[in-house]
Structure formats: C-alpha cells, structure tokens
Design a protein around this motif. Structure first.
Motif, PDB file in Angstrom:
ATOM      1  N   MET A  53      69.789  31.133 -19.210  1.00  0.00           N
ATOM      2  CA  MET A  53      70.396  32.368 -19.694  1.00  0.00           C
ATOM      3  C   MET A  53      71.559  32.782 -18.801  1.00  0.00           C
ATOM      4  SD  MET A  53      66.838  34.347 -20.608  1.00  0.00           S
ATOM      5  CE  MET A  53      67.411  35.467 -21.878  1.00  0.00           C
ATOM      6  N   MET A  54      71.370  32.657 -17.505  1.00  0.00           N
ATOM      7  CA  MET A  54      72.440  33.001 -16.571  1.00  0.00           C
ATOM      8  C   MET A  54      73.635  32.077 -16.756  1.00  0.00           C
ATOM      9  SD  MET A  54      73.260  35.159 -14.218  1.00  0.00           S
ATOM     10  CE  MET A  54      74.959  35.235 -13.678  1.00  0.00           C
ATOM     11  N   PHE A  55      73.368  30.801 -16.993  1.00  0.00           N
ATOM     12  CA  PHE A  55      74.461  29.844 -17.208  1.00  0.00           C
ATOM     13  C   PHE A  55      75.227  30.193 -18.481  1.00  0.00           C
ATOM     14  CE2 PHE A  55      76.158  25.522 -18.247  1.00  0.00           C
ATOM     15  CZ  PHE A  55      76.943  25.384 -17.103  1.00  0.00           C
ATOM     16  N   GLY A  56      74.500  30.612 -19.523  1.00  0.00           N
ATOM     17  CA  GLY A  56      75.163  31.026 -20.754  1.00  0.00           C
ATOM     18  C   GLY A  56      76.059  32.237 -20.532  1.00  0.00           C
ATOM     19  N   ILE A  57      75.580  33.198 -19.732  1.00  0.00           N
ATOM     20  CA  ILE A  57      76.386  34.389 -19.418  1.00  0.00           C
ATOM     21  C   ILE A  57      77.642  33.998 -18.659  1.00  0.00           C
ATOM     22  CG2 ILE A  57      76.432  36.517 -18.059  1.00  0.00           C
ATOM     23  CD1 ILE A  57      73.460  36.863 -18.718  1.00  0.00           C
ATOM     24  N   VAL A  58      77.493  33.153 -17.649  1.00  0.00           N
ATOM     25  CA  VAL A  58      78.631  32.757 -16.812  1.00  0.00           C
ATOM     26  C   VAL A  58      79.699  32.050 -17.638  1.00  0.00           C
ATOM     27  CG1 VAL A  58      79.351  31.232 -14.939  1.00  0.00           C
ATOM     28  CG2 VAL A  58      77.324  32.663 -14.663  1.00  0.00           C
ATOM     29  N   VAL A  59      79.284  31.089 -18.455  1.00  0.00           N
ATOM     30  CA  VAL A  59      80.256  30.335 -19.256  1.00  0.00           C
ATOM     31  C   VAL A  59      80.991  31.262 -20.221  1.00  0.00           C
ATOM     32  CG1 VAL A  59      80.511  28.558 -21.036  1.00  0.00           C
ATOM     33  CG2 VAL A  59      79.032  28.147 -19.063  1.00  0.00           C
ATOM     34  N   ALA A  60      80.263  32.147 -20.900  1.00  0.00           N
ATOM     35  CA  ALA A  60      80.893  33.043 -21.864  1.00  0.00           C
ATOM     36  C   ALA A  60      81.844  34.022 -21.179  1.00  0.00           C
ATOM     37  CB  ALA A  60      79.822  33.800 -22.643  1.00  0.00           C
ATOM     38  N   VAL A  61      81.454  34.550 -20.029  1.00  0.00           N
ATOM     39  CA  VAL A  61      82.317  35.502 -19.315  1.00  0.00           C
ATOM     40  C   VAL A  61      83.568  34.806 -18.784  1.00  0.00           C
ATOM     41  CG1 VAL A  61      82.483  36.969 -17.270  1.00  0.00           C
ATOM     42  CG2 VAL A  61      80.481  37.123 -18.747  1.00  0.00           C
ATOM     43  N   LEU A  62      83.414  33.605 -18.243  1.00  0.00           N
ATOM     44  CA  LEU A  62      84.587  32.868 -17.768  1.00  0.00           C
ATOM     45  C   LEU A  62      85.539  32.559 -18.917  1.00  0.00           C
ATOM     46  CD1 LEU A  62      83.008  30.375 -15.188  1.00  0.00           C
ATOM     47  CD2 LEU A  62      84.352  32.442 -14.724  1.00  0.00           C
ATOM     48  N   LEU A  63      85.001  32.211 -20.068  1.00  0.00           N
ATOM     49  CA  LEU A  63      85.844  31.982 -21.242  1.00  0.00           C
ATOM     50  C   LEU A  63      86.567  33.266 -21.639  1.00  0.00           C
ATOM     51  CD1 LEU A  63      86.798  30.196 -23.605  1.00  0.00           C
ATOM     52  CD2 LEU A  63      84.705  30.834 -24.824  1.00  0.00           C
ATOM     53  N   ALA A  64      85.847  34.385 -21.601  1.00  0.00           N
ATOM     54  CA  ALA A  64      86.466  35.670 -21.950  1.00  0.00           C
ATOM     55  C   ALA A  64      87.608  36.012 -21.002  1.00  0.00           C
ATOM     56  CB  ALA A  64      85.408  36.775 -21.926  1.00  0.00           C
ATOM     57  N   SER A  65      87.461  35.662 -19.733  1.00  0.00           N
ATOM     58  CA  SER A  65      88.494  35.993 -18.745  1.00  0.00           C
ATOM     59  C   SER A  65      89.800  35.246 -18.998  1.00  0.00           C
ATOM     60  CB  SER A  65      87.988  35.690 -17.331  1.00  0.00           C
ATOM     61  OG  SER A  65      87.889  34.286 -17.119  1.00  0.00           O
ATOM     62  N   ARG A  66      89.751  34.174 -19.798  1.00  0.00           N
ATOM     63  CA  ARG A  66      90.959  33.404 -20.097  1.00  0.00           C
ATOM     64  C   ARG A  66      91.564  33.782 -21.446  1.00  0.00           C
ATOM     65  NH1 ARG A  66      92.714  32.004 -15.705  1.00  0.00           N
ATOM     66  NH2 ARG A  66      94.037  30.467 -16.783  1.00  0.00           N
ATOM     67  N   MET A  67      90.955  34.737 -22.131  1.00  0.00           N
ATOM     68  CA  MET A  67      91.461  35.160 -23.436  1.00  0.00           C
ATOM     69  C   MET A  67      92.437  36.319 -23.260  1.00  0.00           C
ATOM     70  SD  MET A  67      88.027  35.076 -25.808  1.00  0.00           S
ATOM     71  CE  MET A  67      87.294  33.518 -26.338  1.00  0.00           C
ATOM     72  N   PRO A  68      93.632  36.221 -23.816  1.00  0.00           N
ATOM     73  CA  PRO A  68      94.611  37.310 -23.663  1.00  0.00           C
ATOM     74  C   PRO A  68      94.078  38.656 -24.139  1.00  0.00           C
ATOM     75  CG  PRO A  68      95.660  35.345 -24.557  1.00  0.00           C
ATOM     76  CD  PRO A  68      94.190  35.062 -24.542  1.00  0.00           C
ATOM     77  N   PHE A  69      93.264  38.660 -25.179  1.00  0.00           N
ATOM     78  CA  PHE A  69      92.742  39.900 -25.735  1.00  0.00           C
ATOM     79  C   PHE A  69      91.843  40.640 -24.738  1.00  0.00           C
ATOM     80  CE2 PHE A  69      89.096  41.755 -28.207  1.00  0.00           C
ATOM     81  CZ  PHE A  69      89.747  42.895 -28.627  1.00  0.00           C
ATOM     82  N   LEU A  70      91.143  39.887 -23.876  1.00  0.00           N
ATOM     83  CA  LEU A  70      90.151  40.483 -22.994  1.00  0.00           C
ATOM     84  C   LEU A  70      90.507  40.422 -21.516  1.00  0.00           C
ATOM     85  CD1 LEU A  70      86.925  39.033 -24.673  1.00  0.00           C
ATOM     86  CD2 LEU A  70      87.839  41.337 -24.933  1.00  0.00           C
ATOM     87  N   GLU A  71      91.532  39.685 -21.138  1.00  0.00           N
ATOM     88  CA  GLU A  71      91.786  39.438 -19.723  1.00  0.00           C
ATOM     89  C   GLU A  71      92.091  40.713 -18.937  1.00  0.00           C
ATOM     90  OE1 GLU A  71      95.021  36.753 -19.408  1.00  0.00           O
ATOM     91  OE2 GLU A  71      96.509  38.106 -20.312  1.00  0.00           O
ATOM     92  N   GLY A  72      92.593  41.743 -19.595  1.00  0.00           N
ATOM     93  CA  GLY A  72      92.887  42.989 -18.893  1.00  0.00           C
ATOM     94  C   GLY A  72      91.649  43.670 -18.349  1.00  0.00           C
ATOM     95  N   MET A  73      90.480  43.421 -18.950  1.00  0.00           N
ATOM     96  CA  MET A  73      89.239  44.054 -18.489  1.00  0.00           C
ATOM     97  C   MET A  73      88.776  43.528 -17.133  1.00  0.00           C
ATOM     98  SD  MET A  73      86.874  44.284 -21.885  1.00  0.00           S
ATOM     99  CE  MET A  73      86.428  42.570 -21.642  1.00  0.00           C
ATOM    100  N   PHE A  74      89.318  42.387 -16.714  1.00  0.00           N
ATOM    101  CA  PHE A  74      88.840  41.747 -15.498  1.00  0.00           C
ATOM    102  C   PHE A  74      89.632  42.180 -14.261  1.00  0.00           C
ATOM    103  CE2 PHE A  74      87.301  39.197 -18.934  1.00  0.00           C
ATOM    104  CZ  PHE A  74      86.080  38.698 -18.503  1.00  0.00           C
ATOM    105  N   ARG A  75      90.591  43.083 -14.434  1.00  0.00           N
ATOM    106  CA  ARG A  75      91.444  43.461 -13.311  1.00  0.00           C
ATOM    107  C   ARG A  75      90.797  44.443 -12.362  1.00  0.00           C
ATOM    108  NH1 ARG A  75      96.328  44.312 -17.490  1.00  0.00           N
ATOM    109  NH2 ARG A  75      96.851  42.098 -17.858  1.00  0.00           N
ATOM    110  N   ASP A  76      89.875  45.281 -12.866  1.00  0.00           N
ATOM    111  CA  ASP A  76      89.294  46.305 -11.987  1.00  0.00           C
ATOM    112  C   ASP A  76      88.006  45.846 -11.300  1.00  0.00           C
ATOM    113  OD1 ASP A  76      87.482  46.292 -14.038  1.00  0.00           O
ATOM    114  OD2 ASP A  76      87.755  48.396 -14.618  1.00  0.00           O
TER     115      ASP A  76
END
Length: 396
Positions: A53-76
């Motif tokens: 489950m933790m591996f699934g979370i990590v992979v999905a979050v890392l993928l989200a961090s590379r998406m232009p739509f969501l990358e701004g959320m990772f700045r803070d």
C-alpha cells in the motif's frame, strides 16, 4: 477529474501487483499473525500488506508531482510532509509486525511521524464554530495536529479486525471525502482544481481498492500496522489540509456557494463521519477497558466486528454490513454540500432503517448470502502457511 481518476487507477494497480511480493517478504521474515484466542482468522496469515500500500502511494504521488496540473501543490512541502510521515509509520508498523513492539514505543513513533507532518506545514490552523471559523492559537496548532493524526492512526488500527474491513471502510468513506474535496475546490478555486486533499484521497482509495482482492475473506495477507497506520495518517493529513482551502474571515454561509447548512463544519465533520465506526470502536474499547481496570491497549473480543459475528453474521456479511454503515454516515455528511439539511435528514433516516434491517434482520441466520464455508474450505486447502510456525502478532 480525469487526472485524479488516473492516479487512483495507478495506485490501485501498483498495490495489487506488489501485494504478492509483500506477502513473500512477510513469509521470509516471519511477519505472520498467529491464531490467538481473541482472533477471528483461523489460519496463520502474513501481515505486511502495508508495504504494498505504501509503495502504491509513493508511485502515485511521484507521478502526480510530474503532472503540470498538480505540480504546484508540491511547492509548499505539505504533500512531502504527509508522504514522509506515512513512510515513518510504515517502517514502524513493519517493525511492530515483525517484533511486536510495546505500546509506548509505537506511540512515540506515531508522535514523531505526526510531528514531521506538522513541521512541514500540515497543521490544523482553524476549527469551525457557530459564528464562523476560529483561528487556533499558534502554540496549540502543532499539539492539536499531532493529537488528531495519532487518534486517526489508532482508530483505523483498532477497526482492522476482519478481512477487508479497514481497507473497505477507508475506500468507501474516502470516496465520499474525495467527491466532497473535489466539489469544494471547484467552488473555492474556479480556475484551479488542484487540491492536496483530493489528490491524497484519490490515491488512498486506489491503494485500498488494489489491496482488497488480496485481503477480502478469506484473506491471503493482512495489511498489519504498516498499513492501518498509513491509512489513518494519510486520511488525517487530507482532512487537515482541507482547512487551508477556507479563509477564516469568511462567514460559513459564504464558504461554499450552494451549501444549505453547516458548510464550515464539513472539512472536519466529514473525516469524522468517514472514521465514525473506527472512532466509535476505539472509544468504546478504551472506556470498557478502563472501567474493568485494564490498560486501554489490552486486547479483547468486544470490538464492533466481534459483536457482528456474535449476532450470527458470517465473516463476509459482517464486513459488508459495516461497509453499509460507513457509506450511510460518510455520504450523508458529503450530501450536506449539495442538499438541504432537511433532505439529508430524510435520506439518512431511510438509510439507517435499511442498515438496521441488514444488521438485525433474518439474513443473520438463514440464507447463503455471503456465507463463508466454501471460500474458507478452499483457502485452508491452498494455504502454504502451517500452524504454529509464526510469532504472535499484535493488531488483530
């Protein structure tokens, strides 16, 4: 919406595909739940599903961090703080699943993980009040945040007592929270639908759905503390992050256009509704044990799921009925965003009646709806784990 659904699918697929490897790791390291007097399961079962489950979370979050739509959320740093806290409690749960840590060590690790989140900006700055949202004093925010996160982790851990129960409750309740946070973001930020809470809930629902095929009765693997604490921490992190979407100087009626009543309370009310069964189970257990002069952490067979079995339900029926109760409370709370409180109250009454009929009606004793016999006999025939081999576990 499509981006969040993609991340949900990725989290589910990664978790589903890596769970067999987590099971293999549990067998190799003897992280296996023995069958004890208070347990419901009848076979020694591996319990490191939380790693997948933790591996699934990590992979999905890392993928989200590379998406232009969501990358701004990772700045803070909020998302990384929640991910770091989840990683810490996953390691803590792994150690507990292997060596059966004492409660004080586990509590210290939980506080540390919650502290990591808090110092990365994931803090409960405001609480709803009848007159509006009230800003908490600065010195109290960290302490209250840590308390809420630790409470959520232990609530999910307490309810993790039947195959598929915790994962299903979080998947169902989390889906209601997902729709709420997405709707909130559409109203508050009409030009930007990116939301930390929506992202986290999409990922959390995904990993639970991916894990359930391995965990539903008869379970081939338990999530263990490594899974239940991660679910509780991420759920709490998502709930706390929602408070940052609402400005404390706005009156409740102005917070969400179209909400009929209590919209300012929903960011905290809805997570409580999602975790109502775990919180109720934990609260009753603590009171029951203290009244008997025992430690609040002393195990017993008086949890809600034990009571469902005592009513005559099969293992699978008990789990499904608790799913129904979770859906009743979670979706009722979420409906307050779109419907008047009068309409919600009517639907709540109807849903409660249906749930009561399922809980106390004739399905308890007759009919073969979700009976366990066939599935259990097949599991016993196929199981490679022999009784008596593993060390005693701590969470079931």
């Amino acid at each position: 919406m499509r981006v969040y659904l993609l991340l949900m699918l990725v989290a589910a697929a990664v978790t589903f595909l890596t769970t067999p490897f987590a099971r293999w790791a549990a067998l190799k390291t003897s992280a296996i739940s023995a069958v004890r007097a208070r347990d419901v399961h009848v076979l020694p079962t591996p319990r490191l599903g939380g790693l997948a489950m933790m591996f699934g979370i990590v992979v999905a979050v890392l993928l989200a961090s590379r998406m232009p739509f969501l990358e701004g959320m990772f700045r803070d740093g909020q998302v990384w703080g929640i991910l770091g806290g989840a990683g810490l409690v996953c390691l803590l749960g792994w150690a507990d699943d292997k060596w059966d840590l004492d409660w004080l060590t586990k509590l210290a690790g939980q506080v540390l993980a919650a502290g990591v989140m808090a110092f990365q900006g994931v803090q409960l700055y405001t609480v709803p009040w009848p007159s509006g949202l009230t800003i908490l004093p600065g010195q109290a925010t960290v302490a209250i945040t840590i308390f809420v996160v630790v409470l959520a982790m232990n609530a999910v851990n307490f309810v993790d007592g039947l195959d598929g129960l915790a994962a299903g409750i979080i998947a169902i309740g989390g889906s209601a929270f997902f729709f709420y946070t997405y709707g909130l973001t559409q109203v508050v930020s009409a030009d930007d639908y990116a939301s930390v809470a929506t992202l986290l809930m999409a990922v959390l629902v995904g990993v639970c759905v991916g894990f359930l095929p391995h965990n539903f009765f008869p379970s081939r693997i338990f999530m263990g503390d490594a899974g239940s604490m991660v679910l509780g921490l991420v759920m709490a992190g998502a709930a706390i992050s929602v408070t940052g979407r609402i400005q404390p100087d706005i009156q409740p009626v102005e917070v969400l256009s179209g909400a009929q009543s209590l919209p300012a309370f929903l960011p905290l009310l809805l997570p409580v509704a999602v975790l109502l069964l775990p919180l109720l189970d934990m609260g009753l257990a603590v009171l029951r044990r203290l009244a008997a002069g025992k430690s609040p952490m002393a195990p017993d067979r008086m949890h809600l799921h034990h009571r469902m079995l005592a009513l005559g339900h099969s293992h699978r029926r008990a789990v499904v009925i608790l799913y129904v109760w979770t859906a009743v409370f979670a979706y009722t709370a979420a409906a307050l965003v779109w419907l008047s409180w009068q309409a919600v109250l009517v639907w709540l009454g109807v849903a409660v009646v249906v749930a009561l009929v399922l809980t106390l009606g004739p399905l308890r004793h007759r009919g073969r709806f979700l009976d366990d016999d066939v599935a259990l006999s097949g599991a016993i025939h196929k199981s490679p784990v022999t009784a008596g081999a593993p060390p005693e576990g701590s969470d079931r």
